[in-house]
Each structure stands twice: as C-alpha cells, then as structure tokens.
Motif scaffolding. Structure first.
Motif, short mmCIF file in Angstrom:
data_model
loop_
_atom_site.label_atom_id
_atom_site.label_comp_id
_atom_site.label_asym_id
_atom_site.label_seq_id
_atom_site.Cartn_x
_atom_site.Cartn_y
_atom_site.Cartn_z
N MET A 294 36.78 49.08 38.29
CA MET A 294 35.88 47.84 37.92
C MET A 294 36.57 47.31 36.58
N ASN A 295 36.60 46.01 36.54
CA ASN A 295 36.70 45.28 35.38
C ASN A 295 35.72 44.35 35.06
N ASP A 296 36.16 43.06 34.51
CA ASP A 296 35.51 42.12 33.93
C ASP A 296 33.91 41.91 34.63
N PRO A 297 32.98 41.80 34.10
CA PRO A 297 31.43 41.26 34.24
C PRO A 297 31.81 39.91 34.87
N TYR B 265 31.12 41.70 39.57
CA TYR B 265 32.19 42.29 38.73
C TYR B 265 33.52 42.36 39.42
N GLN B 266 34.76 42.18 38.66
CA GLN B 266 35.82 42.48 39.14
C GLN B 266 36.11 43.93 39.71
N ALA B 267 36.70 43.96 41.19
CA ALA B 267 36.44 45.18 41.76
C ALA B 267 37.65 45.45 42.52
N PHE C 124 45.68 29.84 34.32
CA PHE C 124 44.72 28.79 34.12
C PHE C 124 43.42 29.48 35.06
N ARG C 125 42.77 30.22 34.23
CA ARG C 125 41.50 31.13 35.11
C ARG C 125 40.37 31.06 34.41
N ASP C 126 39.33 31.79 35.00
CA ASP C 126 38.15 32.27 34.72
C ASP C 126 37.11 31.30 34.19
N PRO C 127 36.73 30.15 35.46
CA PRO C 127 36.04 29.12 35.10
C PRO C 127 34.55 29.62 34.71
N TRP D 113 43.81 32.47 26.06
CA TRP D 113 42.57 32.78 25.93
C TRP D 113 42.04 33.05 27.50
N GLU D 114 41.36 34.12 27.88
CA GLU D 114 40.84 34.27 28.90
C GLU D 114 39.13 34.54 28.94
N THR D 115 38.78 34.37 29.98
CA THR D 115 37.37 34.27 30.16
C THR D 115 36.33 33.63 29.10
N1 DQQ Z 1 40.96 39.76 34.27
C1 DQQ Z 1 40.81 38.85 35.34
C2 DQQ Z 1 41.10 37.37 34.98
C3 DQQ Z 1 40.94 37.71 33.53
C4 DQQ Z 1 41.25 38.93 33.02
C5 DQQ Z 1 41.70 39.70 36.73
C6 DQQ Z 1 40.43 39.25 32.07
O1 DQQ Z 1 40.50 36.61 35.98
O2 DQQ Z 1 41.48 36.59 32.98
O3 DQQ Z 1 40.86 40.96 36.96
O4 DQQ Z 1 40.49 40.86 32.06
#
Ligand code: DQQ
Length: 486
Positions: free
Chosen positions: A35-38, A52-54, A154-157, A208-210
């Motif tokens: 598991m990663n990001d909520p 969540y990222q799985a 270029f991510r994480d809308p 910069w992310e999320t």
């Molecule tokens: N994790 C995601 C990305 C994000 C990063 C990929 C941040 O979308 O930028 O699992 O932890």
C-alpha cells in the motif's frame, strides 16, 4: 494482464488467516500486499471512502499500481470493497497513479494519472465514474489531458469545485524546481491549462507530488509532497497563502514542514462541510518492511483533523472518533516527577495505546521528559522519546525498537504556547508511532517493529522537577475490519 477481478480474486485467496505482531489494531492497512498513497478521499453515499495505491500481488513497490478501496462510517472501522481501478488500458498500463475524487450530481468521479513509462509524455490525467460508489468505469475520453510539453513528471490530479467551476492541480517540475499547474473545467472532462499556479523558489525540492489545496477561514493552504528538499529524499510541506482565481496564481505567506517524521508522505485531504481531515501514507520508499514476511507492507496514518493555530501553524490532531476506541488503564492527573521518582506508568502493559498529558513549563525546573514505549527488560527493546523544552526539540530513538529502521531522529518543536503549557499526545499501534505536540502543530510519524511481548512503558524527568497535568494513558481496542471484495 491486470484487472480488478484478478486483483480481488488474489486478495480473497491470500487474505491473512492468522495474526502477526505488526498487524495494526486501529489504523488503515492493506488486506494483503503493498500500500502507498491515500487517494480519492471523499464522503459519498453516507460513508467515508478511502482509495489507496495498491499492489496486491507482492510487498514490493511495483509501479503497476491499482486503486484499492475501503469505506468507513467512522474513520476507524473499515470495510474493504472491490479494487476500484486496475492498470488495464493502453494509457494506464504502467500504473493507475495517485489522484483524487469528487462527488457530483450523485456520481463519484476518480481522477488519476495513467502512467506508461515507455511513452513520452509518460503521465496523463484520466477519470473513472461510478454511480454506486463501488464499480468504476473509465471514461472513453481518457486520457483527458497531458503536460504542456513532453514533461516526464506530471501527476496526481487534485480536483475541487469553486464558484461553479472545477479546478485541478497537477504536481510537476520546471527544471530543478518543484511546481504545480492549475487547470479549469466546466464539465470535469474538458480541461484548460490556466497557469503555473506556484513553483519552488529553488529551496523546496525539484519535484512536487500529490498537491492538495484547502481553505481554512480566509487562508488557503497548499500541501505538497516534495522530492529532494534539504537533502531529504521525500518530505511533506505546506504553504499558507491565497489563491487568486482571477490570475491563477497562489501568493504564499509562510512555509513549514507538515509532519517531521520519516514515515509520512503523500497526504491527502478529505473535505467535509465543517472539518478537513488529512490522511498520509505511513511509510516511505526506502525502509524494508518487517511485515513483508506476513504478506503486507505499509499503512496509512490515523485520520487527522486540520486547524490553524494562533501562530499560523497548521495543526493535525487525531479525529475525535478515535476516542471511543480508548480503554482506560491509567490516570494520574496532576503530579510531579524528578529523577528519583517511581515510574508512574509501571503498571501499564499495552501494545496499542493513546497517551496524553501536559507539562506546566512555568512550574517545572527540569528541562527534559524521557518516555520509553514498547519496552521489555528481558529482550532490551525500547523506543525512546525525549522532549527537551529548553531547546524545544523532540527526539525519537529507534536504536533498540526491534526490527526495521534503527536510527535516531531529532526535530524542532514549532511553537511554544503562550500559556506555558506543552501538550503531548502519543499514539502507538502495534507497528507505528505518531506524536502530536502543541495540539498537533508539531507532528512526527514513524514505523517501529517491536516484539509483541514489548508492552511496558515509562516516563521520567532526566533531572529536576517536572509538573504534569492530566496525564492519561488508554490501551486501545481493535477496530472492525470486514471484506466485501466479491
Ligand atoms: N506515488 C504515486 C505517484 C505519486 C507518488 C505512485 C507519491 O502518483 O506521485 O504510486 O508517493
């Protein structure tokens, strides 16, 4: 080929059937796998939804991310629902990366990044829609939009509504500077590039992310996950300031670290009418997870309510719903300790607990409080917490914590309350440690992996007299976890 059905079959076949010493009692965690990001935090159809990222097929950080899905009535008990998104399309086959959710006209929309490393650009923004909050259909209009050039990152809308229009932040970089771009839409499908909303002055990392943006009172707060700031591979920061919707520019006021711990990243905010709740990924990319051998890795932080304090700091504090999981074991109210005092917590035995107290700084001659948690004299395990209110520092010593990372971390405590009282709250779950000082203006989050037999704790002054107020220690009861993945 990855599909949501295959992911759910795998989860159901591999769900743990046994207990392990690190399994968390009241934090969100994966049913199995990584598991990663909520993602996509939202209140929809009378429930809190947390995606969540799985990567359910292993405990390594594979790029081929799915969106896991859990719901809750109270942010503590969780029901796992079927996997919401799998990387099953040409535009997201390398992973359905992080994003957000928005409820609109009874439907729920998930915005995410389709990641395809071999493409250029490799990251494009996409949407999936649901009318029941369980089954999601990716739009035929995907991918919706990409970077202005062929930017790699270029991510994480992050989508929200303001004055009848929809806005979206995307995390990116301009050369060696982290940056967020702002997009605008009338219909959630057609997006116009409005601006580079805000970029680093060069001191705040190269990517910069999320990104998240909320408003508290008349202050806009931009929360960012940063790569490469102050020599740190990953950290979280926030800017207070104002977003000018006419110009599309964010004018900053102040910038601070959000959570100073080494196992906190990629937080996301759940916006409710009367409160904002933040949940972070409670781990990092670098430490090995001792829970791997039990079939899972990483977890999410306790949901934290956000507020701004009188000093302009953003405070995070465990949501009040958690209080009903407390089982009181010890209560001492006002007392004083010096280096000769008996340990007032000697009767406490708990592997998951909530400890809170205040220190009367005006009355206290001592300068340091030392706390040991998850201790066991027989195996020598202990995790040390030292609060130095002369230097205003907080140190967490993991050298004898058990398995996993064994470093010592020291951080500055942000503000000293004018009332001369230092408030402390420490939340311990079976493999996590979260500390909230001064009502949460200073927070740290760590993972620790002690033996299950390490259940003692102590509190002491390292020198002269320290006056404590309202010390209370509760053991925590286990949350309810159910599965509706079929
Ligand atoms: N994790 C995601 C990305 C994000 C990063 C990929 C941040 O979308 O930028 O699992 O932890």
């Amino acid at each position: 080929m990855f599909t949501t059905g295959a992911a759910d079959r795998h989860i159901l076949e591999n769900i743990f059937s046994y207990d392990d010493p690190y399994r968390l009692l009241f934090h969100p965690m994966p049913p199995v796998g990584w598991m990663n990001d909520p993602n996509g935090l939202v209140y929809y159809n009378n429930q809190y939804h947390v995606f969540y990222q799985a990567y359910p097929y292993g405990t390594d950080n594979s790029l081929v991310k799915h969106w896991g899905h859990m719901v809750s009535d109270n942010l503590v008990d969780w029901t796992y629902l079927p996997t919401a998104l799998a990387p099953d399309q040409p535009y997201d086959k390398g992973g359905c990366f992080s994003g957000s959710a928005i409820a609109c006209e009874n439907s729920l929309y998930l915005f995410y990044t389709g990641n395809v490393p071999e493409n250029s650009p490799k990251q494009l923004q996409c949407v999936a829609k649901s009318d029941d909050g369980v089954n999601f259909v990716k739009s035929e209009k995907n991918p919706l939009f990409g970077p202005p050039g062929s930017d790699e990152d270029f991510r994480d809308p992050y989508v929200w509504q303001h004055n009848g229009l929809f806005y979206c932040l995307v995390g990116t970089r301009q050369g060696a500077k982290g940056c967020v771009r702002l997009y605008e839409s009338k219909d959630l499908y057609n997006w116009n590039d409005r601006s580079v909303m805000f970029e680093s002055d060069g001191s705040q990392g190269f990517m910069w992310e999320t990104p998240n943006l909320i408003r508290i009172g008349d202050t806009d707060i931009l929360i960012l996950s940063v790569i490469g700031r102050s020599g740190l591979p990953h950290s979280t920061i926030y800017y207070t300031g104002t977003l000018n919707y006419e110009t599309g520019k964010f004018v900053p006021n102040r910038c601070h670290t959000l959570d100073e711990g080494s196992e906190f990243y990629a937080p996301q905010i759940l916006r409710e009418e009367n409160r904002n709740i933040l949940i972070g990924w409670m781990d990092n990319w670098f430490n090995s997870s001792p829970s791997n051998k039990y079939g899972w890795a990483c977890a999410l932080s306790i949901p934290r309510e956000l507020s701004l304090d009188n000093n302009g700091y953003l405070c995070m504090y465990p949501v009040k719903e958690l209080n009903t999981y407390r089982q009181q074991v010890y209560c001492a109210y006002d007392f004083m300790l010096d280096s000769d005092s008996l340990n007032p917590l000697r009767e406490v035995h708990a592997v998951a607990f909530d400890l809170e107290f205040e220190i009367d700084l005006a009355m206290s001659e001592g300068k340091q409080v030392a706390i040991g948690i998850r201790e066991n004299e027989l195996n020598g395990e202990t995790t040390g917490i030292l609060i130095d209110f002369d230097r205003m520092t907080l140190t967490v010593d993991k050298t004898c914590s058990g398995a996993g990372d064994q470093r010592i971390y020291t951080t500055a405590v942000k503000s000293r309350d004018i009332s001369n009282v230092l408030s402390v709250r420490i939340l311990i779950d079976r493999s996590s440690l979260e500390i909230f000082l001064q009502n949460g203006s200073t927070c740290v989050t760590y993972r620790i992996y002690p033996s299950i037999s390490s259940d003692g704790m102590h509190i002491a002054s390292t020198g002269k007299t320290i006056w404590f107020k309202n010390l209370t220690c509760y053991s925590m009861r286990r949350n309810e976890v159910t599965y509706k993945c079929e």
